[in-house]
Design an enzyme around this catalytic site. Structure first.
Site, PDB file in Angstrom:
ATOM      1  N   GLU A  43     140.442 -28.876 102.134  1.00 43.75           N
ATOM      2  CA  GLU A  43     141.963 -28.474 103.025  1.00 43.75           C
ATOM      3  C   GLU A  43     143.093 -29.437 102.653  1.00 43.75           C
ATOM      4  OE1 GLU A  43     143.703 -28.323 107.283  1.00 43.75           O
ATOM      5  OE2 GLU A  43     141.729 -28.818 107.076  1.00 43.75           O
ATOM      6  N   LYS A  63     141.687 -23.081 109.613  1.00 39.40           N
ATOM      7  CA  LYS A  63     141.628 -22.990 111.510  1.00 39.40           C
ATOM      8  C   LYS A  63     140.363 -21.884 111.099  1.00 39.40           C
ATOM      9  CE  LYS A  63     142.411 -26.323 114.219  1.00 39.40           C
ATOM     10  NZ  LYS A  63     141.038 -27.069 113.970  1.00 39.40           N
TER      11      LYS A  63
END
Length: 465
Positions: A270, A286
């Protein structure tokens, strides 16, 4: 007057690990590995060595080269160091050409916001630990080219910078005349103690229910809740462990960092925030689902994730949070969601990833951007401040580097920081890693527990091997 450019020399390209093998035993090394090569996310790898200054902070006490600073404004200190390291970029050799690099712990947020201090600070990790690097090995993994870059910092005059840069290039060139093909560290079996968690399954499930009570009460919409695993481990084996990690779980933001008293082994997928030529990019993750070895089942799982109302809701809430954070320092009309809930696939899991872009206002810089956005919303929840208060109440120990950020703030104004997930932290003989997930009103405690185990599996596996 234009700031002078760094000096560079091209060297033979090998897999960056071949060069890393020459330096891993050095103190204060940073290896931004990008082990999962990708034209956009993992094109460049960097090795920073022999920093001319180390800056650490703990509970607002700042140390420079292990001496307490007379200044207590860390933003002022970081901005001053960037000014010392300032230079005009060279094109074609990657965006990081020297400057500040290292990590910011999640708990650095306590110096930014007024937060409670309920959780136990067991290992007293630095809030940040940064090196000032004037000497970088840069690898273009797409074009298979490699360079040594030297900025000449911390010299102030152009003549002084050029003289130091040339001297540093010559020194490193001579060092690299060693046959790097003969220098090879290989991953070995390592003995570790039994892993323990700071949550039992039953306690974690009850804590999920407590988060849902806060959501019902209107305090928050979403909270990221994590469990921490711990064992005894010798730091002397950290490189062997990192090689196992990069081989088993390749990621665009993988890294090995040894600064101060902390060693971090990361296989993060990420990106937190990137700034290059005044253009901002954030890539919050997410939504997670396991993978299958069978192609048909794997595609079915990916489709299930993409169509999951809960996972999409988690992602969209964080996108809104990131848009709000970016709007503090970006031109309002420039903030855009380029990808919403896109699918990214990694060794063990599929993720939902969104991409938000913006243009930085002319009266702001990389430090302003960090100040506006830290910590990343994907690992706190929304609203951010209340979510962090709840995390401090419900997680037994402080997170330390986990869910903080790792990367660089360049002297050319560029910045690129990852979110420290899928990462191992070693201090002394203590090894820790975390695994968590977003709790929403629709969360099922059993499923949330299982998701933390899924995310932790890759790290558990390499410790058992």
């Amino acid at each position: 007057m234009e700031v002078c450019q760094p000096l560079l020399t091209e060297i033979e390209y090998f897999d960056p690990v071949k060069y890393f093998n020459l330096f891993y035993s050095w103190q204060n090394i940073i290896f931004l590995d990008s082990s999962m090569y990708h034209a956009d996310l993992g094109r460049y790898s960097y090795i920073g060595i022999d920093p001319y200054k180390i800056i650490t902070c703990k509970d607002r006490v700042i140390k420079i080269d292990n001496k307490i600073s007379s200044l207590d404004d860390f933003w002022q200190i970081l901005r001053a160091e960037i000014k010392v390291a300032a230079f005009s970029s060279i094109s074609g050799v990657g965006p990081f050409q020297g400057g500040i690099a290292g990590f910011f712990s999640y708990d650095f947020s306590r110096s930014i916001e007024l937060l409670p201090t309920l959780s136990h600070d067991e290992f007293a990790h630095d809030d940040f630990a940064l090196g000032c690097y004037d000497l970088i090995l840069s690898f273009d993994n797409l074009r298979r080219r490699a360079f040594i870059i030297s900025t000449g910092s911390p010299e102030k005059s152009d003549i002084g910078k050029l003289k130091r840069a040339k001297s540093r290039l010559d020194w490193l060139n001579n060092y690299l005349k060693k046959d790097i093909m003969q220098t090879n560290s290989s991953a070995k079996n390592m003995i570790v103690s039994t892993l323990t968690s700071n949550f039992s399954k039953n306690t974690y499930k009850k804590t999920v229910e407590k988060v849902k009570e806060y959501i019902y009460a209107g305090d928050v919409f979403e909270v990221n809740l994590a469990q921490r695993f711990k064992c005894r481990f010798s730091n002397k084996n950290s490189v062997d462990l990192y090689l196992k990690l990069r081989d088993s779980n390749k990621a665009p933001f993988s890294a090995y960092v040894n600064i101060g008293e902390t060693t971090i082994l990361s296989s993060s997928p990420e990106r937190f925030i990137k700034l290059e030529n005044n253009k901002i990019e954030a890539r919050p993750i997410k939504g997670t689902i396991k993978r299958s070895m069978l192609d048909f089942d794997d595609r079915k799982l990916a489709k299930t994730l993409q169509q999951s109302p809960k996972d999409r809701a988690e992602n969209i809430m964080i996108v809104d949070l990131m848009r709000n954070d970016l709007s503090r320092v970006a031109i309002p009309s420039s903030v855009s969601v380029d990808i919403l809930c896109g699918l990214e696939t990694y060794t063990n899991v599929h993720h939902l990833v969104s991409v938000i872009t913006a243009e930085l206002k002319h009266n702001h810089d990389s430090i302003s951007l960090l100040q506006a956005c830290f910590p990343g919303g994907s690992i706190t929840g929304a609203p951010k401040i209340r979510a962090m208060e709840i995390i401090d109440e419900l997680e037994p120990q402080r997170r330390g580097p986990y869910c903080g950020s790792l990367g660089y703030i360049g002297g050319n104004g560029n910045l690129d920081l990852s979110i420290l997930i899928r990462s191992i932290v070693i201090k002394g003989d203590n090894l820790t890693f975390h695994s968590g997930g977003a709790i929403t009103l629709d969360s099922d405690p059993e499923q949330e527990w299982n998701e933390t185990l899924l995310k932790a599996e890759a790290l558990k596996t390499i410790l058992k091997a």
